[in-house]
Design a protein around this motif. Sequence first.
Motif, PDB file in Angstrom:
ATOM      1  N   MET A 171     113.132 138.677  91.498  1.00 44.70           N
ATOM      2  CA  MET A 171     113.209 137.426  92.061  1.00 44.70           C
ATOM      3  C   MET A 171     111.866 136.736  92.164  1.00 44.70           C
ATOM      4  O   MET A 171     110.907 137.095  92.768  1.00 44.70           O
ATOM      5  N   VAL A 172     111.805 135.549  91.616  1.00 47.89           N
ATOM      6  CA  VAL A 172     110.523 134.656  91.724  1.00 47.89           C
ATOM      7  C   VAL A 172     110.162 134.363  93.142  1.00 47.89           C
ATOM      8  O   VAL A 172     110.881 133.975  93.835  1.00 47.89           O
ATOM      9  N   LEU A 173     108.994 134.705  93.448  1.00 49.96           N
ATOM     10  CA  LEU A 173     108.526 134.063  94.859  1.00 49.96           C
ATOM     11  C   LEU A 173     108.003 132.733  94.552  1.00 49.96           C
ATOM     12  O   LEU A 173     106.965 132.522  94.181  1.00 49.96           O
ATOM     13  N   ARG A 174     108.823 131.772  95.022  1.00 47.39           N
ATOM     14  CA  ARG A 174     108.696 130.266  94.754  1.00 47.39           C
ATOM     15  C   ARG A 174     107.288 129.852  95.292  1.00 47.39           C
ATOM     16  O   ARG A 174     106.613 128.987  94.723  1.00 47.39           O
ATOM     17  N   LYS A 175     107.016 130.367  96.306  1.00 46.93           N
ATOM     18  CA  LYS A 175     105.655 129.587  96.849  1.00 46.93           C
ATOM     19  C   LYS A 175     104.448 130.015  96.144  1.00 46.93           C
ATOM     20  O   LYS A 175     103.365 129.503  96.174  1.00 46.93           O
ATOM     21  N   ARG A 215     119.424 131.903  91.815  1.00 48.98           N
ATOM     22  CA  ARG A 215     118.340 131.715  92.643  1.00 48.98           C
ATOM     23  C   ARG A 215     116.888 132.296  91.982  1.00 48.98           C
ATOM     24  O   ARG A 215     116.773 133.157  91.409  1.00 48.98           O
ATOM     25  N   LEU A 250     109.314 139.484  92.652  1.00 47.90           N
ATOM     26  CA  LEU A 250     109.550 140.671  93.523  1.00 47.90           C
ATOM     27  C   LEU A 250     110.851 141.054  93.408  1.00 47.90           C
ATOM     28  O   LEU A 250     111.746 140.068  93.506  1.00 47.90           O
ATOM     29  N   ASP A 251     111.369 142.374  92.914  1.00 47.15           N
ATOM     30  CA  ASP A 251     112.577 142.875  92.758  1.00 47.15           C
ATOM     31  C   ASP A 251     113.451 141.991  91.804  1.00 47.15           C
ATOM     32  O   ASP A 251     114.419 141.447  92.069  1.00 47.15           O
TER      33      ASP A 251
END
Lengths: 465, 619
Positions: A211-215, A465, A208-209
């Motif tokens: 950035m990895v959504l780690r979950k 991040r 998203l934008d």
Amino acid sequence: MNIPNSSTAPNTNEYAGDEVSAIVLDPGYNTTRAGFAGEDVPKSVCPSFYGQTDSDSGPQYLFGENAIHTPTARLGIKNPWGSDGIVEDWETATKIWEYAITSRLTGTKPTDPAKNGLNDANGDSMEVDIEALENQEKPLEDSPLLMTEPGWNTVKAREKYLEIAMEEWGTPAYYLHKTGTLAAFASGKASGIIIDVGASHTSVTPVLDGMVLRKGVQKSPLAGNFVSNQIRLMFKQSSPEIPLTPHFMVNSKTQVDAGAPSQASMKVFDIPPLDSFRRHEEERVLTEFKESVVEVWPGPGRFSNGTNEEIAKAQPGRPFEMPDGWNQVFGSERFRVAEGLFDPAAALHDADNPIPKADHCIPRLVQQAVSHVDVDARPMLLQNIVVTGGSTLLYKFNDRLNHEINTIYPSTRNKLIAPGPVVERKYAAWIGGSILASLGSFHQLWISKKEYEEHGANIVEKRCR
Amino acid sequence: MASGRDVRDMLGLSVGGDAQKTAVQKRPKTTAPTRRIQGVAREVAALYGERPPPVAIFEEKKAYRAKRQSTGPAKRWVQQSFTNQARIDDLMLKHWRRKPAPQSAITNGEDSAMEDTENMEPFIESNAEFLKYNVEPEMPTFTDEEYDAHLRSSDWSREETDYLFQLVAAFSYRWAVIWDRYDYQPSANSSLAVQEPSINGDSSQALAALPFAPSKTRTLEDLKARFYEISAKLMKLHIPEVQMDADQYAKYEMLAKFDPALERTRKTLASALMNRNMDEVKEEEFLLAELQRINMAANRLDAEREELRSRLEAPVPNQQVAAGLTAFTSSQALQALFQQLFQQDRSKKRASGGAPGRLSLAGSDILATPTSAQHAQIAANRRQSMATLPPPTPIRNLSPQEEIRYNVSTHDRLTSGVTFGSDKLLKMRQAKSNVQTQKIAAALQQLGISDLISIPTARVADVFEGLIGKVGKLLDVRKVREKEEGECRVLESMKARLNGGGGADGAQVDGAADGEKLMKDEIRDSQEDVEDEDEDEDDAAREDDADAYGEPDDVDNDVDADAEGDDEDEDAEGEEDSRAQSVRQPSESMSTRHISAGHKRSASVLSQASTKSSKRVRK
């Protein structure tokens, strides 16, 4: 008239680029990609496998395409990557990556005149600042380095990456980025779901934008190597068993009828290479088989559903000839070997190779990944499903994936984004890194050597991040 | 006029030589206009003859890339070190830049290059080009005092709140990412803080560090609720509610009114919507398609009906079908003619064999409407839709709303033929006489009604009809008033004459007494009318009234005739016109007819009724 040519300055406003001759390194299980940021193809693509010969004076390592495919005596082929998709053998991994960078990009540095022994007569020259010299010997002394990592990389591994880059290669600036995000960048997307089917692992990464959504990061071992294994099983289970002879063993072959045993003369080695070498060479044959014969059942529905198998049988088969001359036309089997990616229950199996978990198939991974994302973002992510990785080049892979995803999410608009050119599909993460590292606005993100010295390796967690 | 040739002739110059010259000159002229065909050899072009082929044949010119122009010796590039101002440390990176033009251009050879590089070495570029992309998100800030005073929460510790704010800043309000990365681990410090207050026994600190569950799983709504709550409180603290401008207040309201429970419900619904199975989705798609189809059909039906109604809206037929072609100038007249011919044609056909002819229609062809079948038939004829149409639907009684929706109007009696609404309106404007027509036009113009009414629907026509009726009344009243005023003037002048003349014939006075009495009544009545209008006039009229007794009859008649002289024609016409109007518009009120019929005889009848309208006219 000013026609842009090699001597005119690029217009920076055109792409907000500001190249600092950064090197992008994208290590993978099968190949390690390296090249200068701003270019569209990695200049150096080296196998991640390395050769090892154990002699009396200790192990000898061989790197590079040519060395590891030469049947040398007692040559074993190894891979530094662990089965969990994280580097296991850091020492050789570092060497392989260094080889990837130095063999094609920076070149080996000439030995410093102070050290090469030519000036030994003058004793004073030894007084030169030793530390500066050491720094100069490091391969990345004047190139910032952008490295990629899988989405599930551990904190420890990330810190290790930084340490290697800073301590051993002496890079002035460093950054670590997840392959998922970079693959999305390569397709011009800042958000999306990235389905990366590589050699050892399949991963699904929601981004998203940028950035990895780690979950939401999902991985499974059902990838290229799994398909290779399926092919092996298929060869083994067919009657009569299909022989798999790699190229290096064949001296000369004669043409034989389809299905007939081969009549080839084999090479004789005084001291043959190890079994791992043979297995690695067999993989090459299997890769060829995957490229030319294997087809993913394009859907709709699974391959085992209803009359699909009958339909597949009715389709014309594809011939394949082994290096030793054995050949056959493959019919519906060629669909079955790749079916395991989407329908684990249909995968070939035997005592050593159990049926993979149902959760590991690609549709389930996507479902899992999406379910870990905020509801509001889901439809938008499903509109940008980026498909990347060498194994997605399997014939009709995208058709099937499209069907599967539309079956899971019938109410949203799902769009697959799969770049057509093979290079872009295989090296998407590298290309994304190349784009990112050549941007002028990226300069502020680099972790500089100074920062590393101040904050230690832990800074990678804060910055990347 | 004398041409050049004539002049030459007169002057005795030779004409022939000149003619020869012109002939010589003409030859190239004839060849000049034929355009030369580009890119074809002259000989080939000649083969085309006089007319070049319609398709232009021309060889594409070889377009080589323009030659690179030498811009002097090869430009030098240098690896320029630069620092980025967005960085806190001074990381020095290098990028390739054109070397700035050397100061001494006349140095040559390698020496100069070496010098240059040496000179350039210390220069470090400071690259601010990309600073604009380095934007920090705006964050609400609070001090410790503010936190203690207003922002405490039983659910959130100070540390966790700080952590949340840190994350919000780091991810620039991307809540999905914030929630994804939210992994608050109560640090060792905070656990100490938990223990401390129990030792100290300080109640306020105990509140600040309640024993929280070590790692609570927070939902996105929890995070948002906390952040928005703090933001709203801080906003209120910094700017009192009354001083907020519209934007700020809207933002404040939005923040303060955030309801996590509602948001949660919304998300459950959203996910339920997303997780529908294929059948449900297909059903919805089907229903949506059906709905769209129905809507489209309804729209089409409405449009068709509208069209039909507009055609069926029966205008006033042209009653005075004069002889000659002038009768057929309007579409309505033409339609009537067509109708007539059509009827004839049909009767003929029917007589001959009964087989449906070219224009004839079966009764079932007609779309039944609440209006008479005949008109529907006409409309159907116009469309020439001779294909089999569904059988007539039974007549329905429509509710008033439906009548408005479908634009259905019922008429007791309809005249045949089709007219345009605009024709109808135009007709209403026209009175019998030109003068009256002009007056109506002037009145309408004064009211700001344009000559052409853009959408002459039936309702507009109705309203317009009423308006025209009122205008007619108004004009009549105005006429009466003028007449009365004229009378007043005459009487005044008579009075003046009487005062001036003195000796009047007594016998005449006596003889006229009866008639005079009548006149007086009339005048008094009319006086009331005038009274309202003008005070001065009123006074004069009273005098007038008082002195009117000795007025001779013949004089009165004369005056009357004089006063009315101008209006006579108009009146006559006006009366006729109004009669015609009353014929045309049977619905028109009785008073109109009354006025138009009565005003000629006596103004006094009118005076009461006209007071109001005359006032309006004055206004």
